[in-house]
Design a protein around this motif. Structure first.
Motif, PDB file in Angstrom:
ATOM      1  N   ASP A   1      11.228   0.859  13.935  1.00  0.00           N
ATOM      2  CA  ASP A   1      11.831   1.830  14.831  1.00  0.00           C
ATOM      3  C   ASP A   1      10.775   2.713  15.501  1.00  0.00           C
ATOM      4  O   ASP A   1      11.032   3.333  16.517  1.00  0.00           O
ATOM      5  CB  ASP A   1      12.816   2.707  14.053  1.00  0.00           C
ATOM      6  CG  ASP A   1      12.230   3.156  12.739  1.00  0.00           C
ATOM      7  OD1 ASP A   1      11.601   4.198  12.712  1.00  0.00           O
ATOM      8  OD2 ASP A   1      12.391   2.413  11.736  1.00  0.00           O
ATOM      9  N   ALA A   2       9.584   2.756  14.903  1.00  0.00           N
ATOM     10  CA  ALA A   2       8.581   3.697  15.410  1.00  0.00           C
ATOM     11  C   ALA A   2       7.673   3.098  16.481  1.00  0.00           C
ATOM     12  O   ALA A   2       6.967   3.815  17.160  1.00  0.00           O
ATOM     13  CB  ALA A   2       7.744   4.229  14.259  1.00  0.00           C
TER      14      ALA A   2
ATOM     15  N   SER B   1       7.152   0.070  19.716  1.00  0.00           N
ATOM     16  CA  SER B   1       7.914  -0.770  20.638  1.00  0.00           C
ATOM     17  C   SER B   1       7.613  -2.238  20.423  1.00  0.00           C
ATOM     18  O   SER B   1       8.491  -3.080  20.451  1.00  0.00           O
ATOM     19  CB  SER B   1       7.567  -0.419  22.075  1.00  0.00           C
ATOM     20  OG  SER B   1       7.855   0.917  22.302  1.00  0.00           O
TER      21      SER B   1
ATOM     22  N   THR C   1      -7.742  -5.247   5.297  1.00  0.00           N
ATOM     23  CA  THR C   1      -8.533  -6.064   4.376  1.00  0.00           C
ATOM     24  C   THR C   1      -8.100  -5.836   2.941  1.00  0.00           C
ATOM     25  O   THR C   1      -7.975  -6.779   2.162  1.00  0.00           O
ATOM     26  CB  THR C   1     -10.020  -5.690   4.489  1.00  0.00           C
ATOM     27  OG1 THR C   1     -10.291  -5.368   5.839  1.00  0.00           O
ATOM     28  CG2 THR C   1     -10.891  -6.803   4.036  1.00  0.00           C
TER      29      THR C   1
ATOM     30  N   SER D   1      14.014  -1.982   9.919  1.00  0.00           N
ATOM     31  CA  SER D   1      13.985  -0.535  10.059  1.00  0.00           C
ATOM     32  C   SER D   1      14.895   0.058   8.996  1.00  0.00           C
ATOM     33  O   SER D   1      16.115  -0.004   9.101  1.00  0.00           O
ATOM     34  CB  SER D   1      14.477  -0.113  11.440  1.00  0.00           C
ATOM     35  OG  SER D   1      14.813   1.257  11.422  1.00  0.00           O
TER      36      SER D   1
ATOM     37  N   GLU E   1      -1.259 -14.575  11.291  1.00  0.00           N
ATOM     38  CA  GLU E   1      -2.573 -15.196  11.444  1.00  0.00           C
ATOM     39  C   GLU E   1      -3.483 -14.873  10.241  1.00  0.00           C
ATOM     40  O   GLU E   1      -4.122 -15.751   9.663  1.00  0.00           O
ATOM     41  CB  GLU E   1      -3.180 -14.618  12.714  1.00  0.00           C
ATOM     42  CG  GLU E   1      -4.393 -15.305  13.259  1.00  0.00           C
ATOM     43  CD  GLU E   1      -4.917 -14.497  14.447  1.00  0.00           C
ATOM     44  OE1 GLU E   1      -6.075 -14.083  14.401  1.00  0.00           O
ATOM     45  OE2 GLU E   1      -4.125 -14.254  15.403  1.00  0.00           O
ATOM     46  N   LYS E   2      -3.459 -13.603   9.853  1.00  0.00           N
ATOM     47  CA  LYS E   2      -4.304 -13.189   8.726  1.00  0.00           C
ATOM     48  C   LYS E   2      -3.828 -13.792   7.419  1.00  0.00           C
ATOM     49  O   LYS E   2      -4.624 -14.208   6.579  1.00  0.00           O
ATOM     50  CB  LYS E   2      -4.293 -11.668   8.612  1.00  0.00           C
ATOM     51  CG  LYS E   2      -5.128 -11.001   9.659  1.00  0.00           C
ATOM     52  CD  LYS E   2      -4.961  -9.510   9.614  1.00  0.00           C
ATOM     53  CE  LYS E   2      -5.819  -8.888  10.698  1.00  0.00           C
ATOM     54  NZ  LYS E   2      -5.486  -7.491  10.936  1.00  0.00           N
TER      55      LYS E   2
ATOM     56  N   GLU F   1       0.824  -1.203   0.000  1.00  0.00           N
ATOM     57  CA  GLU F   1       0.000   0.000   0.000  1.00  0.00           C
ATOM     58  C   GLU F   1       0.860   1.256   0.000  1.00  0.00           C
ATOM     59  O   GLU F   1       2.057   1.193   0.228  1.00  0.00           O
ATOM     60  CB  GLU F   1      -0.880  -0.008   1.261  1.00  0.00           C
ATOM     61  CG  GLU F   1      -2.213  -0.688   1.081  1.00  0.00           C
ATOM     62  CD  GLU F   1      -3.135   0.137   0.213  1.00  0.00           C
ATOM     63  OE1 GLU F   1      -2.702   1.157  -0.350  1.00  0.00           O
ATOM     64  OE2 GLU F   1      -4.306  -0.248   0.101  1.00  0.00           O
TER      65      GLU F   1
ATOM     66  N   HIS G   1       2.948  -0.004  12.095  1.00  0.00           N
ATOM     67  CA  HIS G   1       1.916   0.764  12.794  1.00  0.00           C
ATOM     68  C   HIS G   1       0.612  -0.017  12.904  1.00  0.00           C
ATOM     69  O   HIS G   1      -0.134   0.140  13.858  1.00  0.00           O
ATOM     70  CB  HIS G   1       1.643   2.083  12.073  1.00  0.00           C
ATOM     71  CG  HIS G   1       2.716   3.096  12.275  1.00  0.00           C
ATOM     72  ND1 HIS G   1       3.011   3.603  13.500  1.00  0.00           N
ATOM     73  CD2 HIS G   1       3.580   3.681  11.400  1.00  0.00           C
ATOM     74  CE1 HIS G   1       4.006   4.480  13.383  1.00  0.00           C
ATOM     75  NE2 HIS G   1       4.376   4.524  12.116  1.00  0.00           N
ATOM     76  N   ALA G   2       0.335  -0.808  11.884  1.00  0.00           N
ATOM     77  CA  ALA G   2      -0.949  -1.511  11.893  1.00  0.00           C
ATOM     78  C   ALA G   2      -0.818  -2.865  11.205  1.00  0.00           C
ATOM     79  O   ALA G   2       0.017  -3.034  10.322  1.00  0.00           O
ATOM     80  CB  ALA G   2      -1.995  -0.667  11.163  1.00  0.00           C
ATOM     81  N   PRO G   3      -1.614  -3.821  11.626  1.00  0.00           N
ATOM     82  CA  PRO G   3      -1.614  -5.113  10.939  1.00  0.00           C
ATOM     83  C   PRO G   3      -2.145  -4.956   9.520  1.00  0.00           C
ATOM     84  O   PRO G   3      -2.696  -3.909   9.179  1.00  0.00           O
ATOM     85  CB  PRO G   3      -2.573  -5.964  11.773  1.00  0.00           C
ATOM     86  CG  PRO G   3      -2.850  -5.209  13.014  1.00  0.00           C
ATOM     87  CD  PRO G   3      -2.591  -3.778  12.722  1.00  0.00           C
TER      88      PRO G   3
ATOM     89  N   LYS H   1       2.498   4.578   1.434  1.00  0.00           N
ATOM     90  CA  LYS H   1       3.002   5.034   2.725  1.00  0.00           C
ATOM     91  C   LYS H   1       3.487   3.913   3.647  1.00  0.00           C
ATOM     92  O   LYS H   1       3.459   4.058   4.840  1.00  0.00           O
ATOM     93  CB  LYS H   1       1.923   5.824   3.495  1.00  0.00           C
ATOM     94  CG  LYS H   1       1.401   7.071   2.880  1.00  0.00           C
ATOM     95  CD  LYS H   1       2.389   8.174   2.612  1.00  0.00           C
ATOM     96  CE  LYS H   1       3.575   8.308   3.503  1.00  0.00           C
ATOM     97  NZ  LYS H   1       4.795   8.579   2.751  1.00  0.00           N
TER      98      LYS H   1
ATOM     99  N   ILE I   1       2.151  -7.173  15.962  1.00  0.00           N
ATOM    100  CA  ILE I   1       1.718  -6.895  14.585  1.00  0.00           C
ATOM    101  C   ILE I   1       2.102  -8.080  13.700  1.00  0.00           C
ATOM    102  O   ILE I   1       1.317  -8.534  12.867  1.00  0.00           O
ATOM    103  CB  ILE I   1       2.405  -5.609  14.058  1.00  0.00           C
ATOM    104  CG1 ILE I   1       2.000  -4.405  14.893  1.00  0.00           C
ATOM    105  CG2 ILE I   1       2.109  -5.394  12.582  1.00  0.00           C
ATOM    106  CD1 ILE I   1       0.665  -3.821  14.599  1.00  0.00           C
TER     107      ILE I   1
END
Lengths: 523, 683
Positions: free
Chosen positions: B211-212, B214, B187, B244, B225-226, B53, B182-184, B55, B219
């Motif tokens: 790096d952003a 902890s 969809t 990183s 899993e997904k 995706e 940042h996010a898993p 970014k 994630i």
């Protein structure tokens, strides 16, 4: 017809319709609703904070209030609708779906929301929570913290996902209802987490935003501190906002997009003295050492550096990290290095870096100056809907009364120059008008963007004399009349808008002449 | 392990020795072929597509991988809006490809100009009509033949550049699918992965920006899993590597080991090379080794015949051997005739294939029609009708990619059958290359050269495996060739890797034809998009009616275009196959005749002459045998590297097509045959 102020005419309208419905048994529901509408006109404006789950709504709300009042961080925390109003003492009132309500202490609520899965049934029975708090911004606005719009994929834990899968639709529905019910909307989104423009667009479109228009909505680009260290947050945020604002779907919805870091603003306002000391220790490190320490979050948070005595302990570092996050820490250390030494000035400077003061100013000027008009707009929309519903239900005399009311409402709307101004403002935001920058400036000025009084509408100084204002107003009235007569060159919306604006100046001329008459009379 | 580089070096030096040998013994043709092979291996490209995706840090990752900060523009806002490729070159060269498909122009630019074309800021909504960016760089990381492809984000509804992105996917030797910590995975991302997994499964999932945050491990767990749900065939075998890029880039300045370690880039590099050596890297090696084996066999067979002649003292044995060779030559001669059975077999096979593909085409078109109805029901698209044309365009593109992949599968199958029934020799590394003359006692092994019955071929384990692997991949001819032609045929070349230079022809041909179809589809789509953008109707039902008026003819036009293209592909392919087979037969006959002549000549020699001859032959034969052995050893090595890990899961597209041969451990030769496709035309 006499050009009474809108406020007076609206009052007259309400008096009339309340009078009409008071003694009619079958119209009691309507009567009650009318009272509610009238009541709302005198209350502070309702500003809803809307956005996807995790867009940083609660953080933003706390940042606006200057204190961590509503719970943040957990998804469950965003489960309730929090309605924040001014009160001299912090109190809570929980309203249940069954119509009952009860007072609770702040502590009780935190306990409930922190272990949401244990108290699920209870939480589900809550309709909304009224929060009274002695924060000055609440004197001007009611702030409504909504649950997020459905988007459970952005959350990490399986628990959270299950939780939201179960209730996601309810939350979305509640958020949408709240957004539709509010007078104005702050729409929060974080570019960082969204999947490019298209996804942002998708969020903006559809029913989620309710009746967002540039008149009642401001977009807020949150979490800009996450751009650091790769990019400077404020500049980058402004650049993204500028580009997004250029996209038709966006500028049709939002008056403006403001980049902010709610987290930093909240951290800045809640910073403690011992944390300042830790920051001072960090600022004393060589700049490249601090940079390296902050480069990887995990490093700063969890790694021991026993051979480097200058580096604060893990516990200390965790404390400031939790308060300010990496960008905030970096910014604070820069400020400390360049001489900022006390807590108060550090807070102030960090606030500036967060972009939140700018946003507050914008909310006040854009929403505040038109608050009454925007609220009336909401009220009239509500009246239309009520009349329509009642027309289906009523018959005979009652029906006639309802029709008479509907007629009056329409008349007020149609004959109010203020609404026309609102319409052309809308056309402007839709970019349907072919005006020059100077003309646009006058358009905003005269429709009250910078204040409601004559000198503000004319873009003049407060000290300007009536004569000065009168000549300026006349000149502009002439100019806009000519612009409106340009039947060949301009588009239909442009001509219509010019006509409305010419009339706006005409009204100012009229007011000024009336004022002059008074002055002449007395002198 | 990541031994591709090592095996490649060994193979290159083996080729060099063989070239020297061929030079010394003045086998001019062999020298040329070996040189070509050396060149191919040296320049062999490995495609690494970086997808994901917007970014998520794709460009940063590439910059980190190449250790060149700022090579690909990185921006806080959306940066990359077009496909960029970078490969090794002696000097830096940046070319931008501009213009409509089919009418592209190339323009050389400076590195500093890149953002003007690649970023949303410098090239808003791609007003400059840039199609792609092609870069050459003397970057050490690229030296082993990597082509990195940086793609723009592929969002759920964003189809602006998806055609080119999708075009690269089937040709990818590895797909680095990038998402951040940042996010898993969302969809949309999972849908994209699912969609491309039909074309290519060589995934490495890279989680950037560790790096952003902890706790990126949660994630990763969530992603695993997904992904397990989306890629059920792979189980949980797929690698997910957290990295990183910024720590890695910082390391270039700081030289701080902590930065290097936190970047975790070395894990990614290791994983990447391992996957590459399992996949195309192996094919590149095998192709070079196969060609080496063939050249050596070409030189060796006549010498071997002479040797045999000296060895066979019994008159009867001599006659027997001689008549075998004569028979073989005679049969090969018959095969060359136009009325030979394989020619009918080819014709019929091609006709069947065409019928089947057309049936498939109608089925697919029906589905597209149904999908277009769905799009029209969706209120989001009614807001922006041109989106419908964009989506359909992608549907047509992917349909043609799938169909052409099927076509190459079928062609491969057919070739296998034909080679099988004609009994052409396939395994170049069989040490005793005279055995196709079947010197054995057991007459049951005598081949029915023109029959259709299954015959046993000499087994060579590595060969079976190698070819099996390639065969499963089909010709891999895809839309990639559209842009491939712009890259000077690199993509076309990759289409037929193991099949040798000219073996790429069918692949490239399919690709070329496909390219023109996709160009056509694009043209129609642009027209449809224009027309659709005129629709202002807000009423859903009326708008739907307006849209159908444009979309329905658009689908019909595309249907005709695709059908014509498919017909064209089949015709050209059958011609190529015929030529290739004829060439192959011709060459094998020449080799047979040459061996026969040498055999006969040697028989006439006196006893002393024979002894002298044997002394002369001993050295070169030994040398040639050594070459073959070394080549076989390297081939085993290349394969075993892959063995240690699971070989790529079966390609769903291939699994039905090769059902006949998938149980081929017992009947290896059908598979073996396909590998030879077109190889002979190389000489």
């Amino acid at each position: 017809m006499a050009d009474l102020p809108l406020r007076d005419r609206a009052q007259a309208l309400f008096n009339f319709i309340l009078e009409q419905t008071r003694d009619r048994a079958s119209l009691q529901d309507l009567h009650q609703e009318l009272l509610n509408c009238q009541q709302r006109l005198s209350e502070p404006m309702r500003v809803a904070i809307v956005g996807k789950i995790k867009a940083g709504k609660s953080t933003m709300l706390n940042a606006l209030l200057g204190e961590a009042i509503v719970a943040t961080g957990t998804v469950e925390a965003t489960f309730n609708i929090n309605w924040l109003k001014y009160g001299s003492q912090p109190t809570l009132k929980v309203h249940y779906k069954n119509g009952k309500s009860e007072d609770k202490s702040f502590e009780e609520l935190t306990t409930l929301t922190l272990r949401a899965d244990e108290h699920l049934d209870y939480l589900l029975s809550i309709k909304y929570i009224e929060v009274f708090y002695p924060s000055s911004i609440l004197k001007t606005f009611h702030l409504i913290d909504t649950p997020g719009l459905e988007s459970f994929y952005e959350d990490d834990s399986q628990n959270t996902r299950d939780f939201l899968k179960l209730h996601g639709q309810d939350l979305t529905a509640a958020t949408q209802a709240e957004a539709a019910n509010a007078d104005a909307v702050l729409y929060l989104f974080s570019h960082n987490l969204s999947a490019g423009d298209q996804a942002v667009m998708e969020e903006f479109q559809g029913p989620s935003v309710g009746r967002a228009t540039p008149i009642n909505s401001i977009g807020v680009l949150t979490r800009i501190d996450a751009y650091w260290p790769e990019f400077p947050p404020i500049e980058s945020g402004n650049r993204i906002a500028a580009r997004l604002s250029d996209i038709p779907q966006v500028h049709n919805l939002f008056y403006a997009i403001k980049p902010v870091s709610g987290y930093l603003a909240l951290g800045a306002q809640t910073l403690q003295t011992d944390e300042l000391e830790i920051l001072q220790k960090l600022a004393a490190l060589p700049e490249d050492r601090l940079q390296s320490l902050l480069r990887v979050r995990n490093r700063f948070e969890n790694r021991e550096y026993p051979d480097q005595p200058g580096v604060p302990t893990i516990a200390e570092r965790q404390k400031v990290l939790h308060r300010l996050e990496r960008y905030g820490i970096w910014q604070a250390c820069q400020l400390i290095r360049s001489g900022t030494c006390n807590l108060e000035s550090l807070t102030q400077e960090l606030m500036q870096a967060s972009g939140v003061p700018d946003l507050c100013e914008l909310i006040t000027s854009h929403f505040g100056h038109r608050a009454y008009l925007i609220k009336l707009r909401t009220a009239i929309d509500r009246l239309h809907a009520l009349c329509f519903q009642q027309k289906q239900k009523q018959s005979d005399d009652d029906l006639q009364v309802v029709e008479a009311i509907a007629g009056k409402v329409e008349a007020l709307e149609a004959n109010s120059h203020d609404f026309r101004e609102l319409d052309i403002l809308r056309s402007y935001y839709d970019r349907k008008l072919e005006f020059s920058d100077a003309e646009i400036h006058q358009l905003l000025e005269v429709t009250g963007e910078y204040g409601q009084s004559c000198f503000q509408r004319l873009g003049m100084k407060e000290q300007a004399s009536i004569d000065q204002m009168l000549s300026a107003a006349k000149e502009r009235m002439q100019k806009w009349r000519l612009r409106a007569a340009d039947q060949m060159g301009a588009s239909r919306p442009t001509i219509e808008a010019s006509t409305v604006l010419a009339h706006s100046y005409e009204r100012i001329v009229y007011h000024l002449q009336e004022a002059q008459k008074h002055l002449n009379f007395w002198s | 392990m990541a031994n591709f580089q090592a095996t490649k070096q060994e193979t290159l030096s083996l080729l060099k020795s063989a070239i020297n040998f061929a030079k010394a013994s003045s086998h001019k043709n062999a020298v040329k072929r070996l040189n070509d092979s050396h060149q191919h291996l040296l320049e062999g490209k490995l495609f690494v597509v970086v997808a994901g995706e917007f970014k998520q840090g794709k460009s940063s990752l590439i910059n980190a991988f190449l250790r060149e900060p700022g090579l690909f523009p990185v921006d806080v806002d959306i940066a990359t809006n077009l496909v960029s490729t970078i490969t090794y070159g002696d000097a830096e060269k940046v070319t931008v490809v501009l213009g409509e498909p089919g009418k592209e122009k190339r323009k050389e630019i400076r590195r500093s100009d890149i953002p003007d074309y690649v970023t949303e800021q410098g090239n808003q909504r791609n007003s400059k009509q840039a199609r792609m960016l092609v870069m050459e760089s003397p970057n050490a990381q690229l030296k082993e033949g990597l082509i990195l492809v940086d793609t723009p984000g592929v969002g759920g509804l964003n189809v602006q550049h998806t055609d080119i992105t999708y075009a690269y996917i089937p040709n990818a030797d590895s797909i680095l699918f990038v998402s951040d910590a940042h996010a898993p995975l969302s969809t949309e991302e999972l849908n994209f992965i699912k969609r491309i997994s039909q074309h290519c499964q060589n995934f490495i999932f890279v989680v950037t920006k560790i790096d952003a945050v902890s706790n990126y491990k949660s994630i990763i767990d969530s992603n695993r899993e997904k992904l397990a749900q989306v890629l059920p065939e792979t189980g949980d075998k797929f690698p997910i590597i957290p990295v990183s890029s910024s720590a890695s880039l910082a390391y270039l300045d700081t030289q701080d080991p902590e930065d290097l370690e936190d970047s975790n880039l070395s894990s990614l590099e290791q994983e990447l090379w391992q996957l590459l050596s399992q996949q195309r890297g192996k094919i590149l090696l095998l192709r070079a080794l196969t060609e080496l084996g063939r050249v050596v066999a070409d030189i060796r067979t006549p010498l071997q015949a002479e040797w045999e002649a000296c060895q066979q003292h019994d008159r009867e044995d001599q006659t027997k051997l001689e008549s075998k060779l004569q028979d073989t030559s005679e049969r090969l001669k018959q095969l060359q005739g136009n009325s030979s059975a394989w020619q009918y077999q080819l014709n019929e096979g091609i006709q069947d294939t065409q019928k089947e593909l057309f049936r498939e085409l109608s089925r697919e078109i029906e589905q597209i029609k149904r999908r277009s109805q769905d799009y029209m029901e969706d209120s989001r698209f009614l807001e922006d009708p041109p989106q419908i044309a964009r989506l359909l365009e992608t549907d047509f593109d992917s349909m043609m990619s799938t169909l052409s992949e099927k076509l190459s599968q079928k062609a491969g199958n057919l070739h296998v059958e034909i080679v099988n029934s004609t009994g052409l020799n396939m395994n170049p590394l069989a040490i005793d290359s005279l055995d196709w003359r079947n010197l054995g006692e057991d007459s049951s092994e005598v081949r029915e050269l023109e029959g259709l019955s299954q015959v046993k071929a000499p087994q060579a384990d590595w060969w079976t495996k190698a070819v099996d692997m390639v065969y499963k991949g089909g010709f891999k001819a895809t839309a990639g060739t559209t842009v491939g032609t712009l890259l000077g045929g690199t993509l076309g070349g990759i289409a037929g890797l193991l099949f040798g230079g000219a073996g790429a022809v069918p692949g490239a041909q399919i690709g070329m034809a496909l390219g023109s179809v996709l160009g056509g589809v694009k043209g129609f789509s642009d027209g449809a998009k224009d027309a659709l953008s005129q629709i202002q109707e807000r009423n859903q039902i009326l708008a739907k009616r307006e849209i159908s008026k444009i979309i329905n003819p658009y689908i019909i036009d595309n249907q005709l275009l695709c059908k014509a293209a498919l017909e064209d592909m089949v015709t050209k392919l059958s011609r190529t196959m015929r030529n290739d087979l004829q060439q192959q037969i011709k060459r094998e006959r020449e080799l047979c005749d040459r061996s026969l002549r040498s055999f006969q000549k040697t028989l006439k020699l006196s006893q002393e002459q024979m002894i002298r001859k044997m002394a002369e032959l001993k050295g070169p034969l030994q040398q040639l045998t050594d070459f073959q052995k070394a080549a076989e050893k390297l081939a085993m090595q290349a394969l075993e590297e892959a063995e240690s890990d699971t070989i790529s899961p079966s390609d769903p597209a291939a699994s039905s097509a090769d059902a006949a041969s998938s149980d081929s451990p017992t009947t290896p030769q059908p598979v073996a045959a396909s590998a030879d496709y077109g190889d002979w035309a190389d000489g």
